[in-house]
Write a protein that holds these residues in place. Structure first.
Motif, mmCIF file in Angstrom:
data_model
loop_
_atom_site.group_PDB
_atom_site.id
_atom_site.type_symbol
_atom_site.label_atom_id
_atom_site.label_comp_id
_atom_site.label_asym_id
_atom_site.label_seq_id
_atom_site.Cartn_x
_atom_site.Cartn_y
_atom_site.Cartn_z
ATOM 1 N N HIS A 1 0.109 -4.454 -7.083
ATOM 2 C CA HIS A 1 -1.265 -4.965 -7.106
ATOM 3 C C HIS A 1 -1.294 -6.464 -6.827
ATOM 4 C CE1 HIS A 1 -3.198 -1.265 -8.208
ATOM 5 N NE2 HIS A 1 -2.443 -1.114 -9.302
ATOM 6 N N GLU B 1 0.830 -1.211 0.000
ATOM 7 C CA GLU B 1 0.000 0.000 0.000
ATOM 8 C C GLU B 1 0.863 1.259 0.000
ATOM 9 O OE1 GLU B 1 -0.202 -2.467 2.101
ATOM 10 O OE2 GLU B 1 -2.156 -3.423 1.731
ATOM 11 N N LEU C 1 2.240 2.680 -3.547
ATOM 12 C CA LEU C 1 1.437 3.221 -4.637
ATOM 13 C C LEU C 1 1.699 4.705 -4.884
ATOM 14 C CD1 LEU C 1 -1.959 1.396 -3.977
ATOM 15 C CD2 LEU C 1 -0.152 0.811 -5.602
ATOM 16 N N ARG D 1 -1.073 -7.019 -3.282
ATOM 17 C CA ARG D 1 -2.318 -6.589 -2.622
ATOM 18 C C ARG D 1 -3.465 -7.562 -2.894
ATOM 19 N NH1 ARG D 1 -3.456 -1.183 -1.462
ATOM 20 N NH2 ARG D 1 -5.333 -1.262 -2.784
ATOM 21 N N LEU E 1 -5.889 -6.355 -11.711
ATOM 22 C CA LEU E 1 -5.258 -5.043 -11.844
ATOM 23 C C LEU E 1 -3.769 -5.199 -12.160
ATOM 24 C CD1 LEU E 1 -6.862 -3.027 -8.880
ATOM 25 C CD2 LEU E 1 -7.236 -2.696 -11.335
ATOM 26 N N ALA E 2 -3.160 -6.184 -11.533
ATOM 27 C CA ALA E 2 -1.739 -6.431 -11.788
ATOM 28 C C ALA E 2 -1.521 -6.744 -13.254
ATOM 29 C CB ALA E 2 -1.239 -7.575 -10.914
ATOM 30 N N GLU F 1 -4.621 -8.388 -5.971
ATOM 31 C CA GLU F 1 -5.418 -7.862 -7.075
ATOM 32 C C GLU F 1 -4.810 -8.313 -8.411
ATOM 33 O OE1 GLU F 1 -6.423 -3.703 -4.651
ATOM 34 O OE2 GLU F 1 -4.781 -3.796 -6.116
ATOM 35 N N GLU G 1 -1.589 -3.682 -15.636
ATOM 36 C CA GLU G 1 -0.352 -2.903 -15.665
ATOM 37 C C GLU G 1 0.781 -3.692 -16.340
ATOM 38 O OE1 GLU G 1 -0.696 0.006 -14.945
ATOM 39 O OE2 GLU G 1 -2.109 0.286 -13.300
#
Length: 1003
Positions: A850, A817, A820, A853, A858-859, A855, A862
């Motif tokens: 991500h 976190e 970011l 996290r 989302l990873a 995710e 990117e």
């Protein structure tokens, strides 16, 4: 003559049947009286008809002969009414006679007749020997076979049992074949030079068959070759009169042509020398290696014979190979082994084709006054003389192909072997060629040769010195033999002492007193015939520092517009070797010779041109790969006349990748030339290339050279920059403690000179190394210090880079976190600066954030953008990192990451990134575990562990042991699972990864 009589006496025994001395013999003879014999002795046949039946069955041995055919043999067109019954009675008596000789099972009843089997029949052996004799190219062997065949005749076939019907016709055919075999025999004897014996035998044969044109032809040749020219012409006239009187015909065209040739005393009628030429030199002592080459040469002997062309640089053992092979295959070429040195490496002494032909014709027995003046006539006569001889002709040291072409046999069974320093292409354009390109011996073959000549014990006593001696000789057989001979001539000299001498003066030391064939001399003989432009290219190309050089570099070195022509000329002469299109290499000793031919002025200018060419190449690549790397603007004294690649990133990186193996040597060359500015500037300009393509191990050594060069200059800023570059290279090769040390040294200098921007870069690199060692608190402080320094210096790029790396450190700390914000700021800055490479790198790290996290979607968004950009700019290292993270994302999302890991593995191997290989192998093992493929998982994890032994990383190794523990658990091996988990926990604790260690302890 006595030898011929002995051969005939020996052959004459072949016609008698064996009588029990050979336990496996079962024989039937029909070439004379009908006879048979078995293991117990002769077969007692009673009556002509028993003999006729057995003889007929023997003519068709192994084949069922119908009763009706046997009746035809006995009675022809008028058999008695009881013919079949009488036949059976004869056969019954024959069987009893055969059984008495131990042949109870050779005559069988097989509908619709009888079968004779398991016996040797002289008529069949006769035909087989005749066929073999006719197929034999050696006249001596042909004559021997034919004599053996004729010796089987003991009189007229079926002499005591005259047949009728088809058997009579078969007997007539055998008689005709006997007559033809006699003619074949004397044809072979004449080809073997036995004219006097022929003049004894042929008249007797002509008395029986006076109208035989072939016997007359042989008689005429024998008379002519015995010096009886008039008698030969008289023989023709006698036959002509006889044919006219008895048959009303004239002699055939072949005999008429022979008569005309005798009238003209045509040299083609002369008998070649009967002795077999054996001109091959003695084998070289201790012939070593070339096993695959010799095996390949042996294979060509089974088909149509091509011209064998053995080519290669001077001193590589071309002649030795040709002579060795010639001796090995000598028994397959009974017609002779001819050897001729064409001296083609010396234009003044080279033999022309006409001179070579004259020599070969003399060796083949042609008198001097019978050798034609015209070269074309000599070549035609040569082809005629070797056509029926099975001989091997070795032409050594061939030069111009025009001097070889006349000596190519016109088919037949003769083999031409050519050795040359030139390319075989010109000859291959005209004839079928089997090319053999000789290069240096392998290291183990070179050692074997050294042991063979200098002595096994002597080499074993100094293994390291022997290895170095072999390296100094470059695998060149001539050099190795000279070095070994020097040791042999000085039994108390240590190999290490010779190595020291050759290290100082290699070419001068590779010589033996009293022997003019030195390494320098043989290379000189290839250099001297060169025209001026190829000679200049040869000398200057030798200054190229790396193992290979391109035609682009030579264009900058040589003062000629025809570089391609000059290089082709050098390659044809095997002074350089083309390893791929427009890329060449030297043999070490040839390179050293070429450098020795440079004048001081020429050497200085060529060295400057080499450095300028590489400096401009690195600069132009840097401009398109990373224009922000602008600390160095090199001064180019000899700029390119034409760029070798377009100003585009992919093309530029691809071009420099072709030069990769030369980059470290050229930096070392710059240092050796004491051009310390070029040394460090070239290293700096190559940074972008290594960042994009990997191969960091060689980069470490390059940076170490550059650090020393900058220190020699006293340029503190350059020294700091090179220490920083060294720190990056050490970091990329996982030498993290050394990387920290290099960065601390750089940090001290930049603080000393007050370079705030560079201080920021050094702090950033230092932080990366600390993070890899999991010293996260120190890493964060260094990143923050880097960000502060770059901001104060107005270095937007450096600040953004520090923020990105800070974000990555947060991820590794387990705080994705927190990453970011710095990552977002870094991404925005890189986009504003237009730095695509660092934008892609930041997207990759965002994808990793991500992923941590939880995710994965989302990873992947990117990471896919990062992958597209990395491929767009051709950055292979970044592509590897993105693919590895995409595999992790798919592993977390759906368990299918193998395809991405496979791609990443291929790239890491391509870049020689052993750490990357180990990482991806571990990930592959994890992926296979996830889908339950335990065998594949075991293979990948075991390989990962092996890689880690060469590239230690305790944290990554702990991951592998963790997964091996899971694998062992799933296979039911609780003890192995516990061992691996204990090891994983220990490694995690060793690097401060307490959370990972606790997770292991809970399983």
């Amino acid at each position: 003559m006595d030898d011929q009589a002995d051969r005939r006496e020996e052959s004459s025994t072949n016609g008698r049947l064996s009588s029990g001395c050979d336990p496996v013999v079962a024989q039937v003879g029909v070439l004379g009286q009908i006879e048979a014999a078995g293991p117990l002795g002769p077969v007692a046949l009673v009556g002509a008809r028993q003999r006729t039946v057995l003889g007929a069955l023997a003519l068709r041995v192994g084949t069922v002969l119908p009763f009706t055919r046997l009746v035809d043999v006995l009675w022809g067109d008028d058999p008695p009414r009881t013919g079949i019954k009488t036949l059976h009675s004869h056969v019954a008596r024959i069987r009893r006679a055969l059984a008495g000789a131990g042949l109870s099972d050779v005559l069988l009843t097989r509908e619709p007749g009888y079968l004779l089997t398991g016996v040797d029949v002289d008529a069949r052996r006769f035909e087989e020997l005749v066929r073999a004799g006719r197929g034999e190219r050696s006249p001596q062997r042909a004559a021997a076979l034919l004599r053996d065949a004729l010796a089987l005749w003991r009189g007229d076939a079926f002499a005591d049992a005259p047949p009728t019907g088809w058997a009579l016709r078969e007997v007539e055919r055998l008689d005709e074949l006997r007559s033809a075999a006699l003619e074949d025999l004397w044809d072979a004897e004449l080809r073997d030079g036995n004219h006097e014996q022929a003049l004894v035998e042929l008249p007797a044969l002509l008395a029986v068959n006076p109208t035989s044109e072939r016997l007359t032809r042989l008689h005429m040749l024998a008379l002519y070759r015995s010096g009886r020219h008039t008698d030969a012409l008289d023989a023709f006239q006698r036959l002509r009169r006889l044919l006219a009187e008895e048959l009303g015909v004239d002699p055939g065209p072949e005999l008429v042509e022979l008569n005309t040739a005798i009238l003209r005393r045509d040299v083609s009628l002369d008998q070649p020398v009967t002795r077999v030429p054996a001109e091959l030199p003695a084998r070289v002592g201790h012939f070593t290696g070339r096993g695959d080459v010799l095996a390949g040469l042996d294979r060509i002997l089974d088909g149509d014979l091509p011209v064998v062309v053995i080519s290669g640089p001077a001193g590589m053992g071309k002649t030795s190979l040709a002579v060795e092979w010639g001796h090995r295959i000598a028994d397959r070429f009974p017609g002779g082994r001819l050897f001729l040195d064409l001296r083609g490496h010396d234009d003044e002494q080279a033999l022309s084709g006409a001179q070579a032909l004259a020599h070969v014709l003399r060796v083949l027995g042609l008198p001097e006054d019978h050798i034609p003046v015209d070269e074309g006539e000599r070549a035609a006569l040569y082809r005629t003389l070797v056509h029926d001889r099975r001989c091997v002709i070795v032409l050594d040291n061939a030069g111009d192909v025009r001097d070889v072409v006349p000596l190519v046999p016109g088919g037949g069974a003769s083999l031409l072997v050519v050795t040359t320093r030139r390319s075989p292409a010109a000859l291959a354009a005209r004839h079928a060629v089997h090319p053999v390109l000789l290069d240096a011996l392998a290291h183990d073959e070179s050692l074997s040769l050294l042991r063979a000549v200098a002595g096994e014990q002597r080499v074993a006593a100094e293994p390291e010195a022997a290895d170095r001696l072999v390296e100094l000789c470059g695998g060149m057989p001539l050099a190795l033999r000279i070095a070994a001979a020097r040791l042999l001539g000085s039994p108390h000299q240590r190999i290490a002492a010779l190595v020291a001498e050759l290290t100082e003066a290699r070419l001068d030391g590779l010589a033996v007193e009293g022997d003019s064939r030195t390494v320098r001399a043989v290379i000189d003989s290839a250099y001297r015939p060169l025209a001026e432009e190829p000679a200049q290219v040869f000398r200057r190309a030798a200054l190229a520092p790396g193992p290979t050089f391109s035609s682009w570099l030579i264009s900058a070195l040589a003062e000629t517009e025809s570089v391609a022509v000059s290089l082709a000329s050098l390659a044809t002469a095997h002074l350089v070797t083309e390893v791929e299109s427009q890329r060449f290499r030297f043999h070490d000793l040839i390179r050293e010779y070429a450098r020795s031919r440079l004048t001081d002025d020429e050497r200085a200018e060529a060295a400057a041109r080499v450095l300028d060419w590489y400096m401009q190449a690195a600069h132009e690549v840097n401009l398109v790969a990373n224009p922000a790397r602008d600390l160095v603007r090199p001064l180019i004294r000899y700029p390119w006349s034409k760029p070798p690649f377009p100003p585009e990133r992919h093309a530029a990186l691809t071009f420099l990748d072709g030069e990769r193996e030369n980059l470290l040597p050229v930096v070392q060359f710059a240092r050796d030339q004491r051009d310390f500015t070029a040394t460090w500037q070239l290293t700096y300009l190559l940074t972008s290339f290594y960042e994009a393509t990997g191969h960091w191990h060689e980069r470490v050594e390059m940076c170490q050279v550059a650090v020393g060069a900058a220190a020699e200059l006293g340029d503190r800023a350059a020294e700091a920059e090179m220490l920083r570059a060294l720190g990056v290279a050490l970091f990329m090769t996982r030498r993290l403690a050394e990387a920290i040390e290099a960065n601390h040294a750089a940090l001290a200098i930049v603080r000393e000179i007050g370079d705030l921007a560079s201080e920021g870069h050094v702090h950033n690199n230092l932080a990366n190394a600390l993070a890899e060692l999991r010293r996260f608190d120190e890493a964060v402080r260094s990143h923050q210090r880097a960000t502060e320094c770059c901001a104060r210096a107005g270095n937007s790029l450096g600040r953004a880079l520090s923020q990105r790396n800070l974000g990555h450190t947060y991820i590794r700390m387990g705080a994705p976190e927190a990453s970011l914000e710095p990552l977002g700021e870094a991404l925005e800055a890189f986009r504003e600066l237009g730095n695509t490479r660092l934008e892609a790198g930041t997207l990759n790290v965002l994808g990793e954030a991500h992923l941590r996290r939880g995710e994965p979607d989302l990873a992947l968004r990117e990471l896919e953008r990062a992958l597209d950009l990395s491929r767009e700019i051709g950055d292979r290292w970044l592509e590897w990192a993105v693919l590895a993270d995409m595999g992790r994302a798919h592993l977390d999302r759906d368990g299918h990451g193998v395809v991405f890991f496979d791609q990443a593995l291929a790239i890491s191997r391509e870049m020689d990134d052993r750490h990357g290989v180990a990482v991806v192998l571990g990930l592959l093992g994890r992926a296979h575990l996830r889908v339950g493929d335990l065998d594949a998982a075991a293979g990948a994890l075991t390989a990962a562990l092996a890689e880690r032994s060469r590239m230690p990383d305790a944290f990554e190794e702990a991951h592998v042991h963790r997964d091996l523990g899971e694998l062992a658990d799933r296979r039911g091996d609780r003890a192995a699972a516990r061992r691996h988990r204990d090891r994983a926990s220990s490694l995690y604790l060793q690097v401060g990864a307490t959370a990972e260690a606790s997770a292991i302890d809970r399983t």
